[in-house]
Design an enzyme around this catalytic site. Structure first.
Site, mmCIF file in Angstrom:
data_model
loop_
_atom_site.group_PDB
_atom_site.id
_atom_site.type_symbol
_atom_site.label_atom_id
_atom_site.label_comp_id
_atom_site.label_asym_id
_atom_site.label_seq_id
_atom_site.Cartn_x
_atom_site.Cartn_y
_atom_site.Cartn_z
ATOM 1 N N TYR A 29 1.119 -1.173 -0.251
ATOM 2 C CA TYR A 29 0.088 0.067 0.074
ATOM 3 C C TYR A 29 0.987 1.344 -0.427
ATOM 4 O O TYR A 29 0.876 2.592 -0.692
ATOM 5 C CB TYR A 29 -1.074 0.101 1.001
ATOM 6 C CG TYR A 29 -1.839 0.935 0.955
ATOM 7 C CD1 TYR A 29 -3.053 0.365 0.236
ATOM 8 C CD2 TYR A 29 -2.566 1.321 2.649
ATOM 9 C CE1 TYR A 29 -4.373 1.836 0.615
ATOM 10 C CE2 TYR A 29 -3.623 2.824 2.641
ATOM 11 C CZ TYR A 29 -4.734 2.395 1.173
ATOM 12 O OH TYR A 29 -5.753 3.045 1.208
ATOM 13 N N LYS A 57 -2.251 8.215 3.608
ATOM 14 C CA LYS A 57 -4.020 8.091 4.153
ATOM 15 C C LYS A 57 -3.395 8.417 5.715
ATOM 16 O O LYS A 57 -4.358 9.785 6.472
ATOM 17 C CB LYS A 57 -4.273 6.614 4.225
ATOM 18 C CG LYS A 57 -5.085 6.068 3.096
ATOM 19 C CD LYS A 57 -6.414 6.951 3.178
ATOM 20 C CE LYS A 57 -7.140 6.594 1.714
ATOM 21 N NZ LYS A 57 -7.743 7.608 1.624
#
Ligand code: NAD
Length: 257
Positions: A154, A161
Site C-alpha cells: 500500500y 492516508k
C-alpha cells in the site's frame, strides 16, 4: 422522520456501482437527502452512467480536486442551486502506479506529491467548497484505510492516508467553532476500482487477513455497512463527534492475532 430529511450534500467519488460513494449516495437518497455528485475528466461518463442506477436523478458537477478553477466553480454551482447545504462526502483517492507495489523506494517526489494532493490535501479542497455554504454547521465525512499501521504494498497511499487522518483532525479543530464536524470512516478492504489498482495480489492478502480476524466477519463485495456509517456521520445523530476516525472494518482493528 428519515435520517437526512431536508438535508443537502455533495457526494464525490462515484465512479462505478462498486464505489464506496455509490452506496453512500444510495442510502443518503433513501434517508431523504438531496444530493449532487461530482466526477471528473474522462471518468465523468462513467459517473453519469452509474448515477442512472440511483433511485432519484442527480446533477453531476465536474470536479478535479487538483484544479483550483473546478473548486471555485463547484462552490458557485452549489451556491446557485441550493444557497446553503449540510455537508459533503470525500471519497477520493489516487496514487501513481509507482507509489504502490513491491518497490517502496521507486517513486520520486513528483509521484508522491500527486498521491498526497489527490488523496490527502483534497479533503481541504472539499472543505473549501462546502464550508462557506454551511453558515449554521454541517458534516464532512471522508474515507481512509487505517493509517496507524503499515500494510503490504500500500506504500505511499498509506502515507497519504496518514496525512489525510492528520488533516481530518486539523480541519475538525478549525471548523468546530463553525459547528462543522469532520470525520473519517476507516473502511475494511472493498473490491472497487481503486482497490484493484493495488498490484501484486495485495488485495487477496488483505481479504484473507480480514476473513480470519474480523470478529463480525467481512465481505469485500458488500459496502452497505460503510455506506450506512457514512450516512450516520452525515446525519445529526453524532453531534458531538469530530476529528474522529470511526472503524468500519468488522472489528479487525481491535484484534491482535
Ligand atoms: P473508487 O475507484 O470507486 O473511487 C475513487 C474515486 O476517486 C473515483 O470516483 C475517482 O473518480 C476519484 N478521483 C481520483 N482522482 C480524482 C481527482 N483528481 N479529482 C476528483 N476525484 C478523483 O474507489 P473507492 O474504493 O470507492 O475509493 C473511495 C475512497 O475510499 C478512497 O479515498 C479510498 O482510498 C477509500 N477506501 C477504499 C477502501 C477499499 O478497499 N476500496 C478501503 C478504505 C478506504
Amino acid at each position: 422522520m428519515a435520517l437526512l430529511e431536508g438535508k443537502k450534500f455533495l457526494i464525490t467519488g462515484v465512479l462505478t456501482a462498486d464505489s464506496l460513494a455509490f452506496g453512500v449516495a444510495q442510502f443518503a437518497q433513501r434517508e431523504g437527502a438531496e444530493i449532487v455528485l461530482s466526477g471528473f475528466g474522462r471518468a465523468m461518463r462513467l459517473t453519469e452512467r452509474t448515477a442512472r442506477r440511483l433511485d432519484e436523478p442527480v446533477e453531476i458537477l465536474e470536479l478535479d480536486v487538483t484544479d483550483p478553477e473546478h473548486i471555485e466553480r463547484a462552490r458557485d454551482q452549489l451556491a446557485t442551486k441550493w444557497g446553503t447545504m449540510d455537508g459533503a462526502l470525500h471519497a477520493i483517492g489516487f496514487a501513481p502506479e509507482k507509489c504502490l507495489g513491491e518497490d517502496f523506494f521507486a517513486p520520486d517526489w513528483e509521484d508522491v506529491s500527486v498521491a498526497m494532493h489527490v488523496s490527502a490535501y483534497s479533503l481541504r479542497s472539499v472543505a473549501d467548497i462546502v464550508t462557506p455554504l454551511m453558515p449554521t454547521g454541517g458534516s464532512i465525512v471522508g474515507l481512509t484505510f487505517d493509517a496507524e499501521m503499515a500494510w503490504p504494498l500500500y506504500n505511499w497511499m498509506g502515507v497519504a492516508k496518514g496525512a489525510l487522518e492528520s488533516l481530518n483532525r486539523y480541519l475538525a479543530r478549525e471548523l468546530g467553532p463553525k459547528n462543522i464536524r469532520v470525520n473519517l470512516v476507516a473502511a475494511g478492504p472493498m473490491r472497487t476500482v481503486a482497490a484493484k489498482s493495488i498490484p501484486g495480489g495485495a488485495f487477496n492478502v488483505l481479504d484473507d487477513a480480514w476473513a480470519q480476524r474480523a470478529p463480525l466477519g467481512w465481505d469485500v463485495t458488500d459496502s452497505e455497512g460503510v455506506a450506512r456509517s457514512c450516512v450516520a456521520l452525515l446525519s445529526d445523530w453524532l453531534p458531538q463527534t469530530t476529528g474522529s476516525v470511526i472503524h468500519v472494518d468488522g472489528g479487525f482493528h481491535a484484534i491482535g492475532v
